[in-house]
Design a protein around this motif. Sequence first.
Motif, PDB file in Angstrom:
ATOM      1  N   GLU A  28      -2.109   6.762   4.419  1.00  0.00           N
ATOM      2  CA  GLU A  28      -2.824   5.500   3.593  1.00  0.00           C
ATOM      3  C   GLU A  28      -1.883   4.871   2.628  1.00  0.00           C
ATOM      4  OE1 GLU A  28      -5.306   2.511   2.861  1.00  0.00           O
ATOM      5  OE2 GLU A  28      -5.310   4.009   4.530  1.00  0.00           O
ATOM      6  N   GLY A  32      -1.747   1.144   4.360  1.00  0.00           N
ATOM      7  CA  GLY A  32      -2.855   0.347   3.781  1.00  0.00           C
ATOM      8  C   GLY A  32      -2.104  -0.856   3.094  1.00  0.00           C
ATOM      9  N   PRO A  33      -0.997  -0.590   2.379  1.00  0.00           N
ATOM     10  CA  PRO A  33      -0.327  -1.781   2.082  1.00  0.00           C
ATOM     11  C   PRO A  33       0.156  -2.956   3.318  1.00  0.00           C
ATOM     12  CG  PRO A  33       0.348  -0.313   0.510  1.00  0.00           C
ATOM     13  CD  PRO A  33      -0.389   0.435   1.790  1.00  0.00           C
ATOM     14  N   ALA A  35      -1.082  -3.344   6.194  1.00  0.00           N
ATOM     15  CA  ALA A  35      -2.460  -4.068   6.491  1.00  0.00           C
ATOM     16  C   ALA A  35      -2.570  -5.169   5.533  1.00  0.00           C
ATOM     17  CB  ALA A  35      -3.594  -3.075   6.647  1.00  0.00           C
ATOM     18  N   GLU A  36      -2.814  -4.810   4.296  1.00  0.00           N
ATOM     19  CA  GLU A  36      -2.633  -5.907   3.064  1.00  0.00           C
ATOM     20  C   GLU A  36      -1.781  -7.007   3.199  1.00  0.00           C
ATOM     21  OE1 GLU A  36      -2.619  -5.234  -1.558  1.00  0.00           O
ATOM     22  OE2 GLU A  36      -3.535  -3.324  -0.404  1.00  0.00           O
ATOM     23  N   TYR A  37      -0.654  -6.722   3.570  1.00  0.00           N
ATOM     24  CA  TYR A  37       0.382  -7.809   3.358  1.00  0.00           C
ATOM     25  C   TYR A  37       0.330  -8.375   4.827  1.00  0.00           C
ATOM     26  CZ  TYR A  37       2.688  -4.398   0.172  1.00  0.00           C
ATOM     27  OH  TYR A  37       2.883  -3.698  -0.701  1.00  0.00           O
ATOM     28  N   GLY A  38      -0.538  -8.082   5.779  1.00  0.00           N
ATOM     29  CA  GLY A  38      -0.508  -8.912   7.033  1.00  0.00           C
ATOM     30  C   GLY A  38       0.308  -8.599   8.141  1.00  0.00           C
ATOM     31  N   ARG A  41      -0.600  -4.550  13.382  1.00  0.00           N
ATOM     32  CA  ARG A  41      -0.692  -3.063  13.461  1.00  0.00           C
ATOM     33  C   ARG A  41       0.257  -2.881  14.664  1.00  0.00           C
ATOM     34  NH1 ARG A  41      -4.706   0.880  12.159  1.00  0.00           N
ATOM     35  NH2 ARG A  41      -4.514   2.567  13.485  1.00  0.00           N
ATOM     36  N   THR A  86       6.545  -8.545   0.649  1.00  0.00           N
ATOM     37  CA  THR A  86       5.625  -8.106  -0.593  1.00  0.00           C
ATOM     38  C   THR A  86       5.412  -9.429  -1.385  1.00  0.00           C
ATOM     39  OG1 THR A  86       7.320  -7.456  -1.837  1.00  0.00           O
ATOM     40  CG2 THR A  86       6.294  -5.749  -0.919  1.00  0.00           C
ATOM     41  N   ALA A  89       3.293 -11.794   0.414  1.00  0.00           N
ATOM     42  CA  ALA A  89       1.829 -11.296   0.258  1.00  0.00           C
ATOM     43  C   ALA A  89       1.196 -11.455  -1.162  1.00  0.00           C
ATOM     44  CB  ALA A  89       1.641  -9.957   0.676  1.00  0.00           C
ATOM     45  N   ALA A  91       2.360  -9.758  -3.595  1.00  0.00           N
ATOM     46  CA  ALA A  91       2.201  -8.496  -4.300  1.00  0.00           C
ATOM     47  C   ALA A  91       3.359  -8.061  -4.717  1.00  0.00           C
ATOM     48  CB  ALA A  91       1.849  -7.381  -3.124  1.00  0.00           C
ATOM     49  N   HIS A  94       4.742  -4.526  -5.915  1.00  0.00           N
ATOM     50  CA  HIS A  94       4.789  -3.458  -4.974  1.00  0.00           C
ATOM     51  C   HIS A  94       6.707  -3.673  -4.586  1.00  0.00           C
ATOM     52  CE1 HIS A  94       0.489  -3.225  -3.555  1.00  0.00           C
ATOM     53  NE2 HIS A  94       0.596  -2.905  -5.012  1.00  0.00           N
TER      54      HIS A  94
END
Length: 115
Positions: A28, A32-33, A35-38, A41, A86, A89, A91, A94
């Motif tokens: 995760e 997780g990140p 997926a968060e960053y787009g 998959r 990052t 996104a 972030a 990160h």
Amino acid sequence: MSTTAVVFALVGALMVGFSAYSVFAKAEFVVGPLAEYGVPRSWWTWLGVAKAAGALGLVAGLFVPAIGVAAAIGIALYFAGAVLTTFRAKAYAHAVFPIMYAAPAVVALALGFSG
């Protein structure tokens, strides 16, 4: 190759190898990140393969320096792309993590696989 370069190459290989394993295991804290960053998959497995190849290349570079140089450059470029992801996104906090994973390989490259 100096002892220091060998240590950094091995530490880098362990860190990048762990990062590859984490993608394959869908940990995760890694996926997780992503997926968060787009990050799509469908790319995740290939990103893990690239990391695993870089880790193996660093180890192989202990015996064939040109492979180590190529692997270290590849790892640096891979994680530079991760930093840009990052930033894209927004972030920003990160960005330190990909830098941390790239650092040992970059140091091993700077210390010289050939010297």
